[in-house]
Motif scaffolding. Sequence first.
Motif, PDB file in Angstrom:
ATOM      1  N   TRP A 105      -5.581   2.111   3.123  1.00  0.00           N
ATOM      2  CA  TRP A 105      -5.950   0.982   2.275  1.00  0.00           C
ATOM      3  C   TRP A 105      -7.175   0.059   1.798  1.00  0.00           C
ATOM      4  N   PHE A 106      -7.287   0.444   0.142  1.00  0.00           N
ATOM      5  CA  PHE A 106      -8.377   0.002  -0.723  1.00  0.00           C
ATOM      6  C   PHE A 106      -7.142  -1.030  -1.556  1.00  0.00           C
ATOM      7  N   ARG A 107      -7.921  -2.362  -2.211  1.00  0.00           N
ATOM      8  CA  ARG A 107      -6.925  -3.517  -2.722  1.00  0.00           C
ATOM      9  C   ARG A 107      -8.120  -3.544  -3.938  1.00  0.00           C
ATOM     10  N   GLN A 108      -7.236  -3.474  -5.350  1.00  0.00           N
ATOM     11  CA  GLN A 108      -7.800  -4.254  -6.308  1.00  0.00           C
ATOM     12  C   GLN A 108      -7.697  -5.487  -7.119  1.00  0.00           C
ATOM     13  N   ALA A 109      -7.476  -6.472  -6.885  1.00  0.00           N
ATOM     14  CA  ALA A 109      -7.465  -7.581  -7.522  1.00  0.00           C
ATOM     15  C   ALA A 109      -8.185  -7.658  -9.666  1.00  0.00           C
ATOM     16  N   PRO A 110      -7.317  -8.533 -10.195  1.00  0.00           N
ATOM     17  CA  PRO A 110      -7.334  -8.448 -10.964  1.00  0.00           C
ATOM     18  C   PRO A 110      -9.432  -8.688 -11.991  1.00  0.00           C
ATOM     19  N   GLY A 111      -9.533  -7.632 -12.590  1.00  0.00           N
ATOM     20  CA  GLY A 111     -10.929  -7.738 -13.165  1.00  0.00           C
ATOM     21  C   GLY A 111     -12.152  -7.957 -12.222  1.00  0.00           C
ATOM     22  N   LYS A 112     -11.676  -7.137 -10.722  1.00  0.00           N
ATOM     23  CA  LYS A 112     -12.296  -6.720  -9.686  1.00  0.00           C
ATOM     24  C   LYS A 112     -12.720  -4.969  -9.808  1.00  0.00           C
ATOM     25  N   GLU A 113     -13.679  -5.001  -9.043  1.00  0.00           N
ATOM     26  CA  GLU A 113     -13.546  -3.445  -8.513  1.00  0.00           C
ATOM     27  C   GLU A 113     -12.663  -3.218  -7.757  1.00  0.00           C
ATOM     28  N   ARG A 114     -12.634  -1.943  -6.976  1.00  0.00           N
ATOM     29  CA  ARG A 114     -11.288  -1.431  -6.246  1.00  0.00           C
ATOM     30  C   ARG A 114     -12.404  -1.817  -4.689  1.00  0.00           C
ATOM     31  N   GLU A 115     -11.361  -2.083  -3.344  1.00  0.00           N
ATOM     32  CA  GLU A 115     -12.157  -2.498  -2.623  1.00  0.00           C
ATOM     33  C   GLU A 115     -11.541  -1.636  -1.657  1.00  0.00           C
ATOM     34  N   PHE A 116     -12.504  -1.617  -0.489  1.00  0.00           N
ATOM     35  CA  PHE A 116     -11.727  -1.037   1.020  1.00  0.00           C
ATOM     36  C   PHE A 116     -11.585  -2.200   1.403  1.00  0.00           C
ATOM     37  N   VAL A 117     -10.546  -2.210   2.427  1.00  0.00           N
ATOM     38  CA  VAL A 117      -9.278  -3.193   3.165  1.00  0.00           C
ATOM     39  C   VAL A 117      -9.465  -2.428   4.647  1.00  0.00           C
ATOM     40  N   GLY A 118      -8.843  -1.110   5.178  1.00  0.00           N
ATOM     41  CA  GLY A 118      -9.086  -0.220   6.342  1.00  0.00           C
ATOM     42  C   GLY A 118      -9.094   0.684   6.383  1.00  0.00           C
ATOM     43  N   ALA A 119      -9.045   1.836   7.501  1.00  0.00           N
ATOM     44  CA  ALA A 119      -8.600   2.296   7.908  1.00  0.00           C
ATOM     45  C   ALA A 119      -8.911   2.849   9.025  1.00  0.00           C
ATOM     46  N   LEU A 120      -8.296   4.273   9.235  1.00  0.00           N
ATOM     47  CA  LEU A 120      -7.908   4.865  10.558  1.00  0.00           C
ATOM     48  C   LEU A 120      -7.989   6.149  10.727  1.00  0.00           C
ATOM     49  N   THR A 121      -8.333   7.179  12.351  1.00  0.00           N
ATOM     50  CA  THR A 121      -8.319   8.463  11.543  1.00  0.00           C
ATOM     51  C   THR A 121      -7.560   9.326  12.178  1.00  0.00           C
ATOM     52  N   TRP A 122      -7.417  10.697  11.956  1.00  0.00           N
ATOM     53  CA  TRP A 122      -5.600  11.377  11.523  1.00  0.00           C
ATOM     54  C   TRP A 122      -5.217  10.412  12.562  1.00  0.00           C
ATOM     55  N   ASN A 123      -5.812  10.395  14.158  1.00  0.00           N
ATOM     56  CA  ASN A 123      -4.608  10.474  15.225  1.00  0.00           C
ATOM     57  C   ASN A 123      -4.578   9.211  15.926  1.00  0.00           C
ATOM     58  N   GLY A 124      -5.194   8.023  14.967  1.00  0.00           N
ATOM     59  CA  GLY A 124      -5.115   6.162  14.833  1.00  0.00           C
ATOM     60  C   GLY A 124      -5.527   6.073  15.929  1.00  0.00           C
ATOM     61  N   SER A 125      -7.017   6.888  16.290  1.00  0.00           N
ATOM     62  CA  SER A 125      -7.756   6.575  17.959  1.00  0.00           C
ATOM     63  C   SER A 125      -8.755   5.714  17.610  1.00  0.00           C
ATOM     64  N   THR A 126      -9.054   5.735  16.152  1.00  0.00           N
ATOM     65  CA  THR A 126      -9.707   4.185  15.999  1.00  0.00           C
ATOM     66  C   THR A 126     -10.266   3.951  14.240  1.00  0.00           C
ATOM     67  N   ILE A 127      -9.927   2.508  14.562  1.00  0.00           N
ATOM     68  CA  ILE A 127      -9.215   1.444  13.513  1.00  0.00           C
ATOM     69  C   ILE A 127     -10.727   1.109  13.039  1.00  0.00           C
ATOM     70  N   TYR A 128     -11.016   0.847  11.481  1.00  0.00           N
ATOM     71  CA  TYR A 128     -11.529   0.355  11.025  1.00  0.00           C
ATOM     72  C   TYR A 128     -11.952  -0.696   9.820  1.00  0.00           C
ATOM     73  N   TYR A 129     -12.153  -1.637   9.575  1.00  0.00           N
ATOM     74  CA  TYR A 129     -11.278  -3.614   9.047  1.00  0.00           C
ATOM     75  C   TYR A 129     -12.933  -3.416   8.330  1.00  0.00           C
ATOM     76  N   ALA A 130     -11.621  -3.979   6.474  1.00  0.00           N
ATOM     77  CA  ALA A 130     -13.042  -4.856   6.324  1.00  0.00           C
ATOM     78  C   ALA A 130     -13.482  -6.231   6.929  1.00  0.00           C
ATOM     79  N   ASP A 131     -14.997  -7.095   6.327  1.00  0.00           N
ATOM     80  CA  ASP A 131     -14.638  -7.953   7.459  1.00  0.00           C
ATOM     81  C   ASP A 131     -13.894  -9.075   7.023  1.00  0.00           C
ATOM     82  N   SER A 132     -13.563  -8.793   5.927  1.00  0.00           N
ATOM     83  CA  SER A 132     -13.248 -10.324   4.805  1.00  0.00           C
ATOM     84  C   SER A 132     -11.788 -10.073   5.511  1.00  0.00           C
TER      85      SER A 132
END
Length: 126
Positions: free
Chosen positions: A36-63
């Motif tokens: 997932w990414f998100r884009q707030a008004p007037g801002k660039e699209r930012e990374f939120v989080g992602a997971l591998t194809w099998n869901g075994s590893t997940i990463y999140y933005a610090d925020s």
Amino acid sequence: QVQLVESGGGLVQAGGSLILSCTASGRTFNRYATGWFRQAPGKEREFVGALTWNGSTIYYADSVKGRFTISRDNAKTMVYLQINSLKPEDTAVYYCAAASRIVVVPTPTLTGVHYWGQGTQVTVSS
């Protein structure tokens, strides 16, 4: 070919929760890292989080660590984003993405995005 359709956005009060869903079509969906990414008004699209194809590893933005949870169900070709303790600064359009891989240096993100959803609006009122 993969198509992604997000749903579940809406207007929520601060402190509330939402579950966003991303419905994928296409037989190759399970080959991709998704996130997932998100884009707030007037801002660039930012990374939120992602997971591998099998869901075994997940990463999140610090925020969003500790408040956001990503999961996927390959049998249903669905990806989810649960958001807790919503804040006004979480207001944005949230996009689902399917990509070649996740990179973690210097910070986690999806790279080689092949498919984007159309986005779902999340508005958090204070």
